[in-house]
Motif scaffolding. Structure first.
Motif, short mmCIF file in Angstrom:
data_model
loop_
_atom_site.label_atom_id
_atom_site.label_comp_id
_atom_site.label_asym_id
_atom_site.label_seq_id
_atom_site.Cartn_x
_atom_site.Cartn_y
_atom_site.Cartn_z
N LEU A 83 9.98 -6.84 -15.97
CA LEU A 83 11.17 -7.60 -15.79
C LEU A 83 11.69 -7.33 -14.33
O LEU A 83 12.18 -6.13 -14.12
CB LEU A 83 12.51 -7.37 -16.82
CG LEU A 83 11.59 -7.52 -18.42
CD1 LEU A 83 12.80 -7.04 -19.29
CD2 LEU A 83 12.04 -9.20 -18.36
N LEU A 84 11.46 -8.08 -13.37
CA LEU A 84 11.85 -7.99 -11.99
C LEU A 84 12.72 -8.99 -11.30
O LEU A 84 12.84 -10.16 -11.90
CB LEU A 84 10.59 -7.81 -11.23
CG LEU A 84 9.60 -6.71 -11.92
CD1 LEU A 84 7.96 -6.87 -11.19
CD2 LEU A 84 10.12 -5.47 -11.49
N VAL A 91 12.32 -3.30 -14.12
CA VAL A 91 11.65 -2.17 -15.15
C VAL A 91 10.44 -2.78 -15.82
O VAL A 91 10.12 -4.03 -15.95
CB VAL A 91 12.74 -1.95 -16.27
CG1 VAL A 91 12.78 -3.28 -17.15
CG2 VAL A 91 12.20 -1.05 -17.17
N VAL A 92 9.34 -1.82 -16.07
CA VAL A 92 8.46 -2.03 -16.78
C VAL A 92 8.48 -1.61 -18.31
O VAL A 92 8.60 -0.17 -18.27
CB VAL A 92 7.01 -1.88 -16.32
CG1 VAL A 92 5.75 -2.03 -17.13
CG2 VAL A 92 6.87 -2.49 -15.02
N LEU A 93 8.47 -2.32 -19.11
CA LEU A 93 8.52 -1.71 -20.72
C LEU A 93 7.12 -1.71 -21.32
O LEU A 93 6.56 -2.95 -21.27
CB LEU A 93 9.39 -2.51 -21.56
CG LEU A 93 10.65 -2.65 -20.98
CD1 LEU A 93 11.68 -3.66 -21.93
CD2 LEU A 93 11.53 -1.51 -21.13
N ALA A 106 9.70 3.15 -20.83
CA ALA A 106 10.22 2.42 -19.92
C ALA A 106 9.93 3.02 -18.34
O ALA A 106 10.36 4.40 -18.39
CB ALA A 106 11.64 2.19 -19.96
N LYS A 107 9.93 2.24 -17.44
CA LYS A 107 9.67 2.74 -16.11
C LYS A 107 10.06 1.80 -15.15
O LYS A 107 10.06 0.67 -15.10
CB LYS A 107 7.88 2.78 -15.75
CG LYS A 107 7.16 3.83 -16.78
CD LYS A 107 5.83 3.88 -16.24
CE LYS A 107 5.08 4.66 -17.20
NZ LYS A 107 3.38 4.71 -16.83
N CYS A 114 6.39 1.95 -8.29
CA CYS A 114 6.86 2.86 -9.34
C CYS A 114 6.55 4.15 -8.72
O CYS A 114 5.57 4.56 -8.25
CB CYS A 114 6.28 2.41 -10.48
SG CYS A 114 6.96 3.73 -12.03
N GLU A 115 7.56 5.18 -9.15
CA GLU A 115 7.64 6.55 -8.56
C GLU A 115 6.44 7.14 -9.45
O GLU A 115 5.81 8.01 -9.24
CB GLU A 115 8.88 7.22 -8.67
CG GLU A 115 9.75 6.81 -7.40
CD GLU A 115 10.95 7.62 -7.51
OE1 GLU A 115 11.33 8.49 -8.28
OE2 GLU A 115 11.89 7.31 -6.62
N GLN A 116 6.56 6.75 -10.77
CA GLN A 116 5.52 7.11 -11.79
C GLN A 116 4.19 6.54 -11.77
O GLN A 116 4.03 5.43 -11.36
CB GLN A 116 5.97 7.12 -13.15
CG GLN A 116 7.52 7.88 -13.31
CD GLN A 116 8.34 7.25 -14.39
OE1 GLN A 116 8.46 5.89 -14.70
NE2 GLN A 116 8.97 8.19 -15.08
#
Length: 131
Positions: A83-84, A91-93, A106-107, A114-116
């Motif tokens: 969802l951007l 966020v990415v769920l 959730a990232k 993304c940092e992760q």
């Protein structure tokens, strides 16, 4: 025969004259409030520009990727949802479904990155959400 042509010409000339008079009367008459029309149009344009600016922050780019997280599971029950907004922030769920449980992650996404570490399915969801 020529008399008929002259009569037809006179009738056509009279019709053209009436059309010109009617057109002049129509353009001379102005409905009340039509002088404010340019201001209204300018106001509407400003309002549309403000709404477009606001819509840029809305989470309106989305994509879902469904997959099997485990080899022994079927039915594509796991999924990743991106969802951007227009700038790639959002966020990415992700929901991973196993035999006995389901885990949801959730990232945070900033500027399409993304940092992760993203899973391949999460990267695919972000790529599909990008316009």
């Amino acid at each position: 025969m020529w008399i008929l042509a002259v009569v037809a010409f006179v009738v056509a000339l009279a019709a053209a004259s009436l059309a010109v008079v009617a057109l002049r009367r129509q353009t001379a008459y102005r409905a009340p409030g039509t002088d404010a029309l340019p201001e209204d149009v300018t106001g509407l344009r400003q309002e549309v520009a403000a709404l477009r600016l606001e819509a840029g922050d809305a989470l309106r780019h989305l994509a879902v990727v469904r997959y099997d997280a485990f080899g022994d599971m079927g039915g594509h029950l796991s999924w990743s949802l991106a969802l951007l907004d227009d700038s790639g922030n959002g966020v990415v769920l992700t929901s991973i479904h196993g035999r006995s449980d389901a885990r949801t992650y959730a990232k945070s996404i900033s500027s399409w990155t993304c940092e992760q570490q993203l899973s391949p399915e999460e990267e695919e969801a972000v790529a599909h959400a990008r316009p």
